[in-house]
Motif scaffolding. Sequence first.
Motif, PDB file in Angstrom:
ATOM      1  N   THR A 141      25.542   1.879  85.650  1.00  0.00           N
ATOM      2  CA  THR A 141      25.338   2.959  86.612  1.00  0.00           C
ATOM      3  C   THR A 141      25.599   4.311  85.958  1.00  0.00           C
ATOM      4  N   ARG A 142      26.631   4.377  85.135  1.00  0.00           N
ATOM      5  CA  ARG A 142      26.933   5.632  84.439  1.00  0.00           C
ATOM      6  C   ARG A 142      25.774   6.096  83.565  1.00  0.00           C
ATOM      7  N   VAL A 143      25.080   5.132  82.945  1.00  0.00           N
ATOM      8  CA  VAL A 143      23.986   5.510  82.041  1.00  0.00           C
ATOM      9  C   VAL A 143      22.671   5.672  82.796  1.00  0.00           C
ATOM     10  N   TYR A 144      22.286   4.657  83.570  1.00  0.00           N
ATOM     11  CA  TYR A 144      20.976   4.716  84.233  1.00  0.00           C
ATOM     12  C   TYR A 144      20.895   5.856  85.250  1.00  0.00           C
ATOM     13  N   GLN A 145      21.879   5.943  86.139  1.00  0.00           N
ATOM     14  CA  GLN A 145      21.826   6.977  87.180  1.00  0.00           C
ATOM     15  C   GLN A 145      22.548   8.254  86.768  1.00  0.00           C
ATOM     16  N   GLY A 146      23.572   8.142  85.916  1.00  0.00           N
ATOM     17  CA  GLY A 146      24.300   9.322  85.491  1.00  0.00           C
ATOM     18  C   GLY A 146      23.589  10.063  84.374  1.00  0.00           C
ATOM     19  N   THR A 147      23.563   9.469  83.190  1.00  0.00           N
ATOM     20  CA  THR A 147      22.948  10.126  82.036  1.00  0.00           C
ATOM     21  C   THR A 147      21.457  10.365  82.249  1.00  0.00           C
ATOM     22  N   LEU A 148      20.747   9.303  82.666  1.00  0.00           N
ATOM     23  CA  LEU A 148      19.285   9.414  82.784  1.00  0.00           C
ATOM     24  C   LEU A 148      18.849   9.980  84.127  1.00  0.00           C
TER      25      LEU A 148
ATOM     26  N   GLU B 292      20.647  12.021  85.800  1.00  0.00           N
ATOM     27  CA  GLU B 292      21.217  13.368  85.821  1.00  0.00           C
ATOM     28  C   GLU B 292      22.041  13.638  87.074  1.00  0.00           C
ATOM     29  N   ILE B 293      22.746  12.614  87.545  1.00  0.00           N
ATOM     30  CA  ILE B 293      23.700  12.823  88.630  1.00  0.00           C
ATOM     31  C   ILE B 293      24.966  13.409  88.025  1.00  0.00           C
ATOM     32  N   ALA B 294      25.508  14.420  88.662  1.00  0.00           N
ATOM     33  CA  ALA B 294      26.710  15.072  88.153  1.00  0.00           C
ATOM     34  C   ALA B 294      27.837  14.058  87.977  1.00  0.00           C
ATOM     35  N   ARG B 295      28.587  14.209  86.893  1.00  0.00           N
ATOM     36  CA  ARG B 295      29.626  13.239  86.549  1.00  0.00           C
ATOM     37  C   ARG B 295      30.668  13.114  87.651  1.00  0.00           C
ATOM     38  N   ASP B 296      31.051  14.226  88.278  1.00  0.00           N
ATOM     39  CA  ASP B 296      32.089  14.146  89.309  1.00  0.00           C
ATOM     40  C   ASP B 296      31.603  13.401  90.542  1.00  0.00           C
ATOM     41  N   LYS B 297      30.331  13.560  90.876  1.00  0.00           N
ATOM     42  CA  LYS B 297      29.784  12.834  92.029  1.00  0.00           C
ATOM     43  C   LYS B 297      29.739  11.338  91.757  1.00  0.00           C
ATOM     44  N   LEU B 298      29.279  10.979  90.560  1.00  0.00           N
ATOM     45  CA  LEU B 298      29.193   9.565  90.216  1.00  0.00           C
ATOM     46  C   LEU B 298      30.588   8.949  90.121  1.00  0.00           C
ATOM     47  N   ALA B 299      31.542   9.711  89.589  1.00  0.00           N
ATOM     48  CA  ALA B 299      32.917   9.214  89.487  1.00  0.00           C
ATOM     49  C   ALA B 299      33.515   8.971  90.868  1.00  0.00           C
TER      50      ALA B 299
ATOM     51  N   ILE C 105      13.581   1.815  96.085  1.00  0.00           N
ATOM     52  CA  ILE C 105      14.501   2.935  96.278  1.00  0.00           C
ATOM     53  C   ILE C 105      14.150   4.106  95.368  1.00  0.00           C
ATOM     54  N   LYS C 106      13.377   3.868  94.318  1.00  0.00           N
ATOM     55  CA  LYS C 106      13.065   4.909  93.329  1.00  0.00           C
ATOM     56  C   LYS C 106      12.492   6.186  93.946  1.00  0.00           C
ATOM     57  N   PRO C 107      11.580   6.114  94.926  1.00  0.00           N
ATOM     58  CA  PRO C 107      11.023   7.354  95.479  1.00  0.00           C
ATOM     59  C   PRO C 107      12.067   8.276  96.120  1.00  0.00           C
ATOM     60  N   TYR C 108      13.225   7.739  96.451  1.00  0.00           N
ATOM     61  CA  TYR C 108      14.261   8.535  97.104  1.00  0.00           C
ATOM     62  C   TYR C 108      15.188   9.223  96.099  1.00  0.00           C
ATOM     63  N   GLY C 109      14.988   8.955  94.811  1.00  0.00           N
ATOM     64  CA  GLY C 109      15.741   9.654  93.781  1.00  0.00           C
ATOM     65  C   GLY C 109      16.933   8.875  93.236  1.00  0.00           C
ATOM     66  N   ALA C 110      17.484   9.406  92.138  1.00  0.00           N
ATOM     67  CA  ALA C 110      18.563   8.721  91.424  1.00  0.00           C
ATOM     68  C   ALA C 110      19.831   8.606  92.253  1.00  0.00           C
ATOM     69  N   PHE C 111      20.121   9.614  93.083  1.00  0.00           N
ATOM     70  CA  PHE C 111      21.349   9.548  93.878  1.00  0.00           C
ATOM     71  C   PHE C 111      21.270   8.432  94.911  1.00  0.00           C
ATOM     72  N   ALA C 112      20.104   8.256  95.515  1.00  0.00           N
ATOM     73  CA  ALA C 112      19.929   7.160  96.474  1.00  0.00           C
ATOM     74  C   ALA C 112      20.082   5.816  95.762  1.00  0.00           C
ATOM     75  N   GLU C 113      19.537   5.707  94.551  1.00  0.00           N
ATOM     76  CA  GLU C 113      19.716   4.476  93.783  1.00  0.00           C
ATOM     77  C   GLU C 113      21.184   4.236  93.479  1.00  0.00           C
ATOM     78  N   ALA C 114      21.888   5.299  93.099  1.00  0.00           N
ATOM     79  CA  ALA C 114      23.313   5.153  92.800  1.00  0.00           C
ATOM     80  C   ALA C 114      24.087   4.678  94.026  1.00  0.00           C
ATOM     81  N   LEU C 115      23.760   5.205  95.187  1.00  0.00           N
ATOM     82  CA  LEU C 115      24.413   4.769  96.423  1.00  0.00           C
ATOM     83  C   LEU C 115      24.180   3.283  96.662  1.00  0.00           C
ATOM     84  N   MET C 116      22.953   2.841  96.433  1.00  0.00           N
ATOM     85  CA  MET C 116      22.632   1.437  96.655  1.00  0.00           C
ATOM     86  C   MET C 116      23.344   0.534  95.644  1.00  0.00           C
ATOM     87  N   PHE C 117      23.390   0.960  94.386  1.00  0.00           N
ATOM     88  CA  PHE C 117      24.117   0.183  93.381  1.00  0.00           C
ATOM     89  C   PHE C 117      25.588   0.067  93.755  1.00  0.00           C
TER      90      PHE C 117
END
Length: 228
Positions: free
Chosen positions: A112-119, A121-128, A69-81
Amino acid sequence: MAKASTNDAGRPEGHFITLEGGEGAGKSTLARALAARLEALGIAVELTREPGGSPKAERIREALLAGRIKPYGAFAEALMFQAARIDHVDSRIRPALRRGAWVICDRFIDSTRVYQGTLGEIARDKLAALEAVAIAGLMPELTFILDLAPETGLARAARRRRPGEATDRFESETIAFHRRLRQGFLDIAAAEPRRCVVLDAGLPPETLAEKAWEALSSRLPLPQIAPA
């Protein structure tokens, strides 16, 4: 004996504990040690992990840790998680809590907050927003943050790999990534001290388990054993 909390239907509920930290911090070892201590008191324990923990979530875990999933970016990873988490929460964690079991989970929302959020760089409101859908209010009551120098943790992770086994998606990141990861978990612990306890993961496993048990005993209700 301590009285278990109850849900809206009046059924007894257990307690929810999570363990967080960088690679090789000893989360799985500590989870097993805490489970053994709880079971010795006659408490039912559900030991689980993320990503994974349920059959559907385990299949997603394979794709994530293999880096597919990495090639699709952090947001795609967050969706999968979060997709894996929805199934895990609905099919395993909530049912166990309703039975009165104590759930101990190796990684949960803070990863998820650290790996996809902090690292990532997914916006906090989207991840929340994603998190709110995935857990629907189910927050851990107690979270242990296992703090360890990333160099030590990665060396541990390398030693536990079988011959010929490749590093996973996150172990293969740079040392700078893992240093930021460590700080990300410490920042969460500082922001949520009522939920989070930081433990020195460089301690011997037995000592670490004792420190964790002391914190657990002071924060969550345990059955009282009558003297012989």
